[in-house]
Design a protein around this motif. Structure first.
Motif, short mmCIF file in Angstrom:
data_model
loop_
_atom_site.label_atom_id
_atom_site.label_comp_id
_atom_site.label_asym_id
_atom_site.label_seq_id
_atom_site.Cartn_x
_atom_site.Cartn_y
_atom_site.Cartn_z
N GLN A 71 0.82 -1.21 0.00
CA GLN A 71 0.00 0.00 0.00
C GLN A 71 0.85 1.25 0.00
O GLN A 71 0.56 2.20 -0.71
CB GLN A 71 -0.93 0.00 1.20
N ALA A 72 1.86 1.20 0.81
CA ALA A 72 2.73 2.38 0.85
C ALA A 72 4.12 1.96 1.25
O ALA A 72 4.31 0.95 1.94
CB ALA A 72 2.17 3.39 1.85
N GLU A 73 5.10 2.67 0.84
CA GLU A 73 6.46 2.42 1.26
C GLU A 73 7.12 3.76 1.49
O GLU A 73 7.16 4.61 0.60
CB GLU A 73 7.22 1.61 0.20
N HIS A 74 7.61 3.94 2.70
CA HIS A 74 8.28 5.20 3.02
C HIS A 74 9.74 4.91 3.20
O HIS A 74 10.11 4.14 4.08
CB HIS A 74 7.70 5.82 4.29
N LYS A 75 10.56 5.48 2.39
CA LYS A 75 12.00 5.25 2.51
C LYS A 75 12.60 6.27 3.46
O LYS A 75 12.08 7.39 3.60
CB LYS A 75 12.64 5.37 1.13
N PHE A 76 13.67 5.82 4.16
CA PHE A 76 14.27 6.71 5.15
C PHE A 76 15.62 7.20 4.65
O PHE A 76 16.31 6.50 3.90
CB PHE A 76 14.53 5.98 6.48
N GLN A 77 16.01 8.33 5.20
CA GLN A 77 17.35 8.84 4.97
C GLN A 77 18.33 8.15 5.91
O GLN A 77 19.47 7.92 5.58
CB GLN A 77 17.38 10.35 5.19
N GLY A 110 1.42 10.35 3.71
CA GLY A 110 2.60 10.94 3.11
C GLY A 110 3.15 12.14 3.86
O GLY A 110 4.22 12.64 3.52
N ILE A 111 2.49 12.59 4.90
CA ILE A 111 3.00 13.75 5.64
C ILE A 111 3.97 13.24 6.70
O ILE A 111 3.65 12.32 7.48
CB ILE A 111 1.86 14.53 6.30
N SER A 112 5.13 13.77 6.75
CA SER A 112 6.07 13.34 7.75
C SER A 112 6.94 14.49 8.17
O SER A 112 7.10 15.45 7.44
CB SER A 112 6.94 12.20 7.20
N TYR A 113 7.44 14.37 9.39
CA TYR A 113 8.44 15.35 9.82
C TYR A 113 9.39 14.69 10.78
O TYR A 113 9.10 13.65 11.38
CB TYR A 113 7.75 16.58 10.43
N GLU A 114 10.49 15.32 10.94
CA GLU A 114 11.60 14.74 11.68
C GLU A 114 11.84 15.52 12.96
O GLU A 114 11.75 16.75 12.94
CB GLU A 114 12.85 14.79 10.81
N CYS A 115 12.14 14.82 14.01
CA CYS A 115 12.51 15.48 15.26
C CYS A 115 13.92 15.09 15.62
O CYS A 115 14.18 13.91 15.90
CB CYS A 115 11.58 15.06 16.39
N ARG A 116 14.77 16.05 15.58
CA ARG A 116 16.13 15.75 15.99
C ARG A 116 16.40 16.43 17.30
O ARG A 116 16.30 17.65 17.40
CB ARG A 116 17.11 16.24 14.92
N PHE A 117 16.72 15.57 18.27
CA PHE A 117 16.90 16.15 19.59
C PHE A 117 18.28 16.77 19.69
O PHE A 117 19.27 16.11 19.38
CB PHE A 117 16.73 15.08 20.68
N PRO A 118 18.31 18.01 20.11
CA PRO A 118 19.63 18.65 20.22
C PRO A 118 20.33 18.19 21.49
O PRO A 118 19.79 17.40 22.27
CB PRO A 118 19.27 20.12 20.29
N GLY A 119 21.49 18.71 21.64
CA GLY A 119 22.21 18.40 22.87
C GLY A 119 23.01 17.12 22.74
O GLY A 119 23.60 16.82 21.69
N GLN A 120 22.99 16.43 23.81
CA GLN A 120 23.87 15.25 23.86
C GLN A 120 23.41 14.19 22.84
O GLN A 120 22.26 14.13 22.42
CB GLN A 120 23.92 14.66 25.27
#
Lengths: 960, 381
Positions: A126-132, A168-178
């Motif tokens: 049905q769907a395939e989401h590729k990652f970086q 298809g909507i996606s967003y990334e959360c990159r935690f800062p800091g350590q």
């Protein structure tokens, strides 16, 4: 080790041959494919094989596998959820497969077939989401309390989260800091927040609101609370237990931690095992009271621990290897099943067993040896051994043996002539004679448990018994047996004894052997018939009954032939067996009218044995019954006279010549056999040689001469063989004759007035029945014994106990010297007779004196007839010693008397001078007595010592 | 009369051919070790092995075949064991101190087998007494072959809907050769029929749907019971009956035209016959080679680690005497077989207290009675 088990209900090895499986490889979910749907089990391996199972019943079936497919990449997570918005049926779930660099959402489609194996499952992409970035794990949920569909969030190896919402909507959360370590992230629906373990081992809580808005606001991602856990975690789950509270269940490396969704510790449970995986769930509904939080934790030893909150409520053991993933599932037909997957791909649906599991390898030989117990055991064994080998108290042992097996053996004194000769297989020549037979009864009562019991009934030569042996195995106590026996003549031989012995040998279950023996006597009427007595005979023997308890009447001894009150004084008995035509072997027994003497006379040595046996044994028995003197079996002391004499005494006479004659005949037969055997051997050699010649001869040569020779030789051989058979038959006859002769000697010696030791020694040397062996004839086997008596012992002439004489004898031992043996034999008898007669006279003198002194008193006291008779005879004897052999019953008294005494013992050759001394004066006799005393000491070696067995055997050259 | 005899002999031979060796645990079968199944091979022999559970004291031999483990006593001819690999649930090696008199630990192979719902535990101990053997992996071949057996089920078992086709091509097994491929084969297992292809190899017959690769059948000749052509509502069809161990399914296939069907039928028949004479169970094992590999690995391992947890014995002196009387009763009753009337047929039920499926607890007992015997700290021993 737990008492309980996890039982297997359904199990299969997953199809991936090389694959490995982990905690993320297992998913139990429903896809909404049918109405009454149960859980499907989805397994994804690290090598990329995806399998969907649908267990139907106990045990795997080929149709339980619905789909198996190989994906291009390893599977690191499996999820089922409403990942697609445009699905009408709200029960339908999609399958999300997390691969390292993509998430693939499949629609599961089912096509049913005619049969189960016709059904097919299809995965529709049905769907395939590729990652970086490379994915680590994923969490799903109704983020933002969205209804009807689920979003998911992928955790990357670097700790970054990627949220996928809507289509298809996606967003990334990159935690800062350590820097972040990859750790599972879970979503709590109640507070709409995410929990994540950071690199400092703190559990942090972020609201979805914050995370989703941070992208827009670029604000730093601040957790709403943070709590130190203090260790790395294996897995984490969120369960909602109450309306107001969810719990975060964390399986740490050493602890099991529970926090509520506000970051407050509910409990920390220290685990004293290494946990592998866990599953937490709520029993009941969170919106209803009574919901319980249950957690199942698997240890690396394959043990399942079930906790209610922090309290353990059950534990069970897997028999197979420990699983790496666990799910609780409702598969078909089994609710609340434990679905587990091992690292090698063994998929198992199990349940908790309620039967305690006790099937263990029993520890072998690990029992500690307790000293006290071992000592006790040893003692017990020692006692047992002692019981079987301790022979210090023989009487008690014998008594015990007799108690264990009660034997009662009796022979009826009547004779029968209704013997079934055919049934008993009596030889024709014996059957023709129609000899009488006797009947016996043997009763056995076993009182103790026995492993084995054997009965042997031993009859004298010539007599047979209808049952000679009886063997019983594993005899229970209380067992009784009653056996009727028939005794009959089996061969036409002279019988030397009427004694039948029964030996019962038995072994107790402990292996202790015992033997008991009983005997009974056959009736004389089986062997003799009465006839008119003979007046004169070649051999005459005299016995004096000295016991007061035995009336010296013939009826006492020969009840078979005489009425109880019969006053007959003479009895003629004719031997029935062998009963040769021309020969009537008659023995006459005469009882003195006025004295207590019995005379037994016959021309034939063979007739005596049984009659003497009867007389002696009856006397001893009757006397024993009276119970005055006990013939206890104490070792005779030196100088003690033969106790038998106190009851019955034989006149010192030995028919040496007739006995020797039997020995001669026997020896001659032996020699004949030897010669015959040699001759046969020679002929046989010849026969063999001729046969060999015949074989070696070539075909052409004439064979007539040789054949004739062989035939002649063969005929000769057969002839000589027949002769040997004849001689052997003869030998048997001779042997039984010899038996009779030796028995005769024995019976006489037994009743002689000798030292008891002498009697015992001589009796033991003169053993009956005589035996011949192929290597050694009876004479040869007797020779050392006779030799010994000759050189050693009480009969030795010289007082020195040196083995000089014996050694002389030994020197010629290789070649048996019959002459020498014969000589010794004669001397032996001679000495015995001399010895006996000297002591008899001596005693007589004493008796006379005593009788003289006592006589008035005796008369006054009016003692019974017997004593008066004794008194009379002693008076008579005092006046006339020769009267000891006088027989009033016989008409020609004087003739009998004088002649017999002179004839007795062939005195012209060997008779001692003292016995013939015709002294009537008491004084004179006393003088002579002292003379005899001297003579006796000449004859008797008072200080003799029997050689020890070792000495004897080494002297005789016999190696033990 | 003649016919009857023929049938009997056929039955006989059928009975003989039936493969039970890998699927059963048998005890004391006469002439066990010299009566191997066709195609069964002895791959390795381990000498001086004692069956410490059943026949302690008897030296015997452990034979590793491609289907099972055989132990037979050298002392008593009658005593032997046959453990099919399919029945082995767990296998491990241990060091045991069985023969306490010489205090030398010896290597032992522990096997748990489950046959007909019965659990069997086996303990095979090395009784050679050689100290050198103690450190050698003498039982390596057993676990190796068992491992191989587990991995080669495609040679022996029917597999439906397996991942055996990749990109329209059958994934071949080692030693497998394809004899023919037939396209346009209708699988008659569903109403509309499924069009697919046959792949005929020396080991199995494979069908897979053209439209859905995961819809497939892999049928080894071993599980093929019966093969015939029969009239069906779709016309003449190839009907394959699978063996009882293969689910007892009736598979129907249609091939057009009939000549092709007949041709395939003949081919399958002959291949089936050939296979029966020379079955291939798929286990390829060379003990010599394996030993060399093991030796090399052992050397490496020895260098890598000096510390072993096995060398240390944990001392736990705790002794709990506190035992619930009711459980005692339960244990006694259980061991006497009073409670386990028919343990195997009892279906598990859902246990509310534990939240898991559970075997029904015998009447008169509560879950707490069974559980509360042990103090909490004992549980995790």
């Amino acid at each position: 080790m737990s008492l309980f088990n996890v039982c297997s209900w359904w199990s299969v090895q997953c199809g991936d041959i090389a694959g490995e499986y982990d905690v993320a490889s297992l998913l139990c979910a429903r896809f909404g494919l049918e109405a009454q749907e149960k859980d499907y089990i989805v397994v994804g391996s690290q090598s990329g094989q995806l399998s969907i199972y649908y267990p139907h019943a106990n045990g795997f079936d080929a149709t339980d596998l619905l789909l198996e497919t190989q994906l291009a990449a390893p599977i690191i997570g499996l999820h089922a959820g409403k990942f697609s918005g445009n699905v009408r049926n709200e029960n339908v779930n999609q399958l999300g497969v997390l691969l390292p660099n993509a998430i693939v959402i499949y629609n599961v489609q089912a096509l049913s077939g005619l049969a189960e194996y016709g059904a097919q499952l299809k995965l529709q992409l049905q769907a395939e989401h590729k990652f970086q970035r490379v994915a680590f794990s994923m969490c799903q949920g109704h983020f933002g309390q969205v209804k009807g569909r689920e979003f998911f969030c992928v955790v990357h190896l670097d700790g970054t989260l990627t949220f996928y919402e809507q289509d298809g909507i996606s967003y990334e959360c990159r935690f800062p800091g350590q820097r972040c370590l990859p750790a599972p992230v879970v979503y709590c629906q109640r507070t709409d927040s995410f929990f994540r373990l950071n690199a400092t081992w703190h559990l942090q809580c972020y609201t979805y609101q914050d995370l989703s808005h941070s992208l827009v606001t670029k604000s730093s991602y601040q957790p709403i609370w943070s709590q130190g856990i203090g260790e790395g975690i294996l897995d984490m789950r969120v369960v909602q237990l109450k309306e107001s509270c969810s719990y975060i269940m964390i399986l740490g490396e050493r602890n099991f931690i529970c926090l509520d969704d506000n970051g407050k510790f509910n409990f920390i449970l220290k685990l004293d095992y290494a946990p592998k995986c866990f599953f937490s769930f709520v029993v009941g509904y969170y919106f209803e009271p009574g919901a319980r939080l249950i957690t199942a934790i698997v240890s690396d030893a394959g043990k399942l621990h079930i906790y209610e909150e922090a309290n353990i409520i059950w534990a069970a053991q897997w028999q197979e290897s420990a699983p790496v993933a666990i799910q609780r599932s409702n598969v078909q037909n089994i609710a609340g099943s434990i679905v587990t997957l091992t690292a090698t791909g063994q998929l198992n649906v199990g349940y908790l067993g309620a039967q305690p599991y006790q099937f263990q390898v029993n520890p072998l030989n690990v029992e500690e040896l307790s000293f006290a117990q071992a000592h006790k055991q040893l003692q017990q064994l020692e006692d047992e051994i002692k019981e079987s080998v301790d022979i210090r108290d023989m009487d008690a042992l014998n008594q015990q043996a007799v108690d264990q097996v009660r034997l009662s053996f009796s022979i009826q004194q009547e004779i029968f002539d209704d013997l079934d000769t055919l049934l008993l297989d009596v030889p024709a020549d014996v059957a023709v004679k129609e000899l009488p037979s006797a009947k016996g009864q043997l009763k056995i009562k076993v009182k103790a448990e026995l492993a084995e019991l054997q009965l042997v009934i031993q009859t004298p030569n010539g007599v047979r018994c209808s049952q000679e042996t009886l063997s019983l195995m594993n005899v229970a106590p209380g067992n009784t047996r009653d056996i009727s026996l028939d005794f009959y003549m089996g061969e036409l031989l002279h019988v030397h004894s009427t004694r039948v012995e029964v030996f019962a040998s038995f072994v107790s279950p402990r292996g202790i052997p015992r033997v008991i023996q009983q005997s009974a006597y056959l009736p004389l009427s089986m062997f003799y018939r009465s006839c008119s007595p003979q007046k004169a005979a070649g051999i005459k023997l005299t016995y004096s009954i000295t016991s007061k308890h035995v009336p010296p009447k013939l009826a006492t001894f020969f009840a078979e032939f005489l009425e109880g009150e019969s006053e007959a004084h003479a009895l003629g008995l004719q031997l029935l067996c062998p009963g040769l035509d021309k020969l009537t072997e008659v023995i006459t027994v005469v009882a003195a009218k006025n004295s207590n003497r019995l005379r037994i006379q016959s021309d034939y040595v063979e007739t005596f044995a049984m009659v003497l046996e009867r007389i002696v044994e009856t006397t001893l028995r009757l006397d024993g019954d009276a119970g005055l003197l006990k013939m206890d079996k104490k070792k005779p002391k030196r100088g003690v006279l033969n106790r038998c004499v106190e009851r019955i005494m034989a006149a010192p006479f030995m028919p040496t010549q007739p006995i020797l004659h039997r020995v001669d005949v026997h020896h001659e037969t032996q020699e004949n056999i030897r010669q015959q055997t040699e001759q046969l051997e020679a002929l046989w050699q010849q026969f063999k040689t001729l046969q060999r010649e015949l074989q070696e001869q070539s075909e052409s040569e004439p064979k007539e001469a040789l054949t004739m020779q062989i035939e002649a030789n063969y005929d000769h051989l057969i002839l000589e063989g027949d002769k040997l058979v004849e001689i052997r038959r003869d030998e048997q006859r001779q042997r039984s004759d010899l038996n009779c002769a030796i028995s005769l000697a024995k019976w006489i010696i037994q009743a002689l007035n000798l030292e008891e030791r002498v009697v015992n020694v001589v009796s033991s040397v003169l053993s009956v029945p005589v035996e011949d062996w192929t290597e050694l004839s009876w004479e040869e086997s007797m020779a050392p014994g006779i030799d010994m008596l000759h050189h050693f012992g009480p009969l030795m002439r010289s007082k020195s106990t040196s083995t000089h004489g014996l050694l002389d004898g030994n020197s010629g031992r290789d070649s048996f010297d019959y002459g020498r043996f014969r000589r010794h034999f004669v001397t032996l008898f001679d000495r015995i007779v001399r010895l006996a007669s000297s002591s008899t006279d001596e005693q007589k003198t004493k008796q006379t004196q005593m009788a003289n002194a006592d006589q008035p008193q005796v008369v006054q006291d009016e003692i019974g007839n017997m004593q008066r008779m004794l008194g009379d005879s002693s008076v008579a004897r005092a006046g006339k010693p020769h009267l000891s052999s006088s027989l009033e019953a016989v008409e020609d008294e004087e003739e009998y008397d004088e002649e017999d005494l002179r004839d007795m013992g062939y005195r012209k050759d060997y008779g001692p001078a003292a016995a013939t001394a015709d002294t009537k004066d008491t004084q004179q006799q006393q003088q002579q007595q002292s003379q005899r005393q001297g003579k006796r000491s000449e004859w008797v070696n008072e200080e003799f010592e029997l050689p020890t067995t070792e000495e004897l055997f080494s002297d005789l050259g016999i190696w033990w | 009369m003649f016919k009857n005899l023929e049938i009997i002999s056929k039955m006989d031979s059928l009975h003989q051919e039936l493969l039970w060796e890998d699927r059963e645990v048998k005890f004391d079968t006469p002439h066990l070790h010299n009566r191997l199944h066709i195609g069964e091979k002895i791959l390795d022999t381990v000498c001086h092995i004692e069956d410490s559970k059943g026949n302690p004291g008897d030296t015997g031999k452990l034979l590793v075949t491609n289907l099972r483990i055989i132990w037979h006593s050298l002392v008593h001819k009658k005593f032997n064991l046959s453990i099919g690999y399919a029945r082995i649930a767990n296998m491990s090696t241990r060091m045991v101190h069985l023969h306490t008199k010489n205090r030398i630990p010896s290597q032992a192979l522990y096997i748990l087998a489950i046959s007909n719902e019965t659990r069997f535990e086996f303990l095979f101990t090395d009784v050679s007494g050689e100290t050198a053997r103690r450190d050698q992996p003498i039982f390596a071949s057993v676990s190796d072959v068992h491992h191989l057996y587990q991995r080669t089920f495609l040679y022996r078992d029917l597999k439906l809907r397996g991942a055996i086709v990749q990109a329209g091509q059958l994934i071949l097994l080692p030693d497998e050769r394809v004899f023919s491929e037939v396209q346009g084969v209708w699988n008659l297992s569903s109403d509309q029929g499924n069009l697919g292809s046959f792949v005929v190899t020396n080991i199995r017959l494979v069908w897979f749907a053209d439209a859905n690769e995961t819809f497939n059948i892999s049928l080894p000749y071993l599980q093929l019971d019966n093969l015939r052509i029969r009239e069906s509502k779709y016309g003449p069809a190839l009907v394959i009956q699978t063996a009882e161990t293969g689910g007892n399914y009736m598979l129907g296939f249609r091939i057009d035209p009939v000549e092709r069907l007949n041709e395939l039928f003949k081919e399958l028949c002959s291949l089936h016959t050939i296979y029966k004479d020379q079955p291939n169970f798929g286990i390829q094992y060379d003990p010599q080679d394996a030993r060399q590999r093991l030796a090399a690995a052992a050397e490496e391992a020895a260098q890598a680690t000096q510390f072993k947890i096995d060398n240390y014995q944990e001392l736990d002196e705790r002794q709990e005497r506190e035992i619930n009387t009711k459980l005692n009763k339960y244990l006694a009753a259980g061991s006497l077989g009073i409670l386990s009337t028919d343990q195997t047929t009892v279906e598990p039920i859902y246990c509310k207290e534990l939240g898991f499926a559970m075997e029904p607890i015998p009447n008169g007992y509560k879950l707490q009675d069974l559980w509360n015997v042990l103090p909490t700290k004992m549980i995790d021993e």
